[in-house]
Scaffold this active site. Sequence first.
Site, PDB file in Angstrom:
ATOM      1  N   ASP A  80       0.873  -1.262   0.024  1.00 20.05           N
ATOM      2  CA  ASP A  80      -0.088  -0.082   0.072  1.00 20.05           C
ATOM      3  C   ASP A  80       0.789   1.412  -0.069  1.00 20.05           C
ATOM      4  O   ASP A  80       1.994   1.275   0.268  1.00 20.05           O
ATOM      5  CB  ASP A  80      -1.037   0.131   1.259  1.00 20.05           C
ATOM      6  CG  ASP A  80      -0.208   0.095   2.474  1.00 20.05           C
ATOM      7  OD1 ASP A  80       0.766  -0.685   2.788  1.00 20.05           O
ATOM      8  OD2 ASP A  80      -0.480   0.924   3.483  1.00 20.05           O
ATOM      9  N   GLU A 173       0.062  -1.131   5.581  1.00 15.80           N
ATOM     10  CA  GLU A 173       1.261  -0.675   6.719  1.00 15.80           C
ATOM     11  C   GLU A 173       0.991   0.551   6.806  1.00 15.80           C
ATOM     12  O   GLU A 173       1.340   1.238   7.855  1.00 15.80           O
ATOM     13  CB  GLU A 173       2.632  -0.740   5.884  1.00 15.80           C
ATOM     14  CG  GLU A 173       3.789  -0.673   6.880  1.00 15.80           C
ATOM     15  CD  GLU A 173       4.308   0.666   7.012  1.00 15.80           C
ATOM     16  OE1 GLU A 173       5.079   1.281   7.771  1.00 15.80           O
ATOM     17  OE2 GLU A 173       3.964   1.688   6.070  1.00 15.80           O
TER      18      GLU A 173
END
Length: 407
Positions: A80, A173
């Site tokens: 991400d 994350e």
Amino acid sequence: MKAYERLLSYVKILTPSDEKSNTSPSSKCQFNLAEQLVKELLSLGVKDACVDEHCYVYGHIPASSGNSCSKKLGFIAHMDTVSDFCDHEITPVITENYNGQELPLGKSGKTLSPEMFPHLTSLKGKTLITSDGTTILGADDKAGIAEIMTMIEHLTKENIPHGPISIAFTPDEEIGMGPAHFDLEKFNADYAYTLDGDTEGEIQYENFNACKAVAEFSGVNVHPGSAKNTMVNASLVAMEFNSMLPSGDIPQNTENYEGFFHLCSMTGDVAHARLDYIIRDHDADAFLYRKKTMQHISSLLNEKWGEGTVTLTITDQYKNMKEIISSCPELIEYATEACRICGVEPIITPIRGGTDGAQLSFMGLPCPNLGTGGHAYHGPYEHITAEGMDDVVRICLKLVELFTMPM
């Protein structure tokens, strides 16, 4: 394929995580990259590569002949990106033989400048990769993914001796949820490294202790014409609360191991107000004192304005992984040696933030962090060099070699 070539492909797949989501992964778009990575892993000979229902990609490379007794080593990066500056297609821009001076970022009106980023002068002559200035680049952390993939290609195609290797690419994350559904048993490693840092050669095993704090203020709203000795303005109490915190302990005044209180957002009116903070400190005792400071201020204001005026909720987020990594110093020694052998100066520095590795370390997987070669993450000035990425690949390959030796 070069690591930077993989990066150019990955960043075109938008994968912003969504902190307001209650799903895992927080955004479905992360599956688009995960599925591509699984296909690529399979093509590189990682036969068990797969993605699970929570968008975690796993794969394993069995030890080469004679190395099955080596420690099982893992490499992890996240798929991400932040959601900021990520609302339209990313257009990476390559500047070969960068001159180390000001560089206009496309037609955005923004300029990458050594005045803002002094390290740019040291990148003179290298191949610089940026966005067009209207988005992030996405090197955080797609550079880490690209470097791990390129390392795998070298291992499998060049028959480099190695012990058991575990690979994982995680979602979410950037919103602190990377390890939320991480399957340690499936990953099956003794140690791991996250590739999620900045400059090549960076080695990090100290991060903030972290929590978030929400202070809510309940006021008494009456007509201002008859408010004397009756009105309690929640917004003014909130301002009083913030004024009682140490005024110098804010992010823009701190560096290295210095902690802070950070006011992230505020809302309010006479009847109700809310302040959202994060609290950070590397030192566990100082971190505890910061939390107690907020609790003490809340108590004082409740005594002054009436019980229930201030409600403070503190939620711990992650702890300093030094507590775990200190028991396995060889992880730092090997990383330092790998850098030096590769001609890269090791930079041991504290993380002024957190990584997946911090939480994974406390889950039972000691997991320091390595630099990817990137700079200026989370904004339109993000940049990285092809040469820095090559250095990181070489460092990872050398780590694999060192881990095949008796510990």
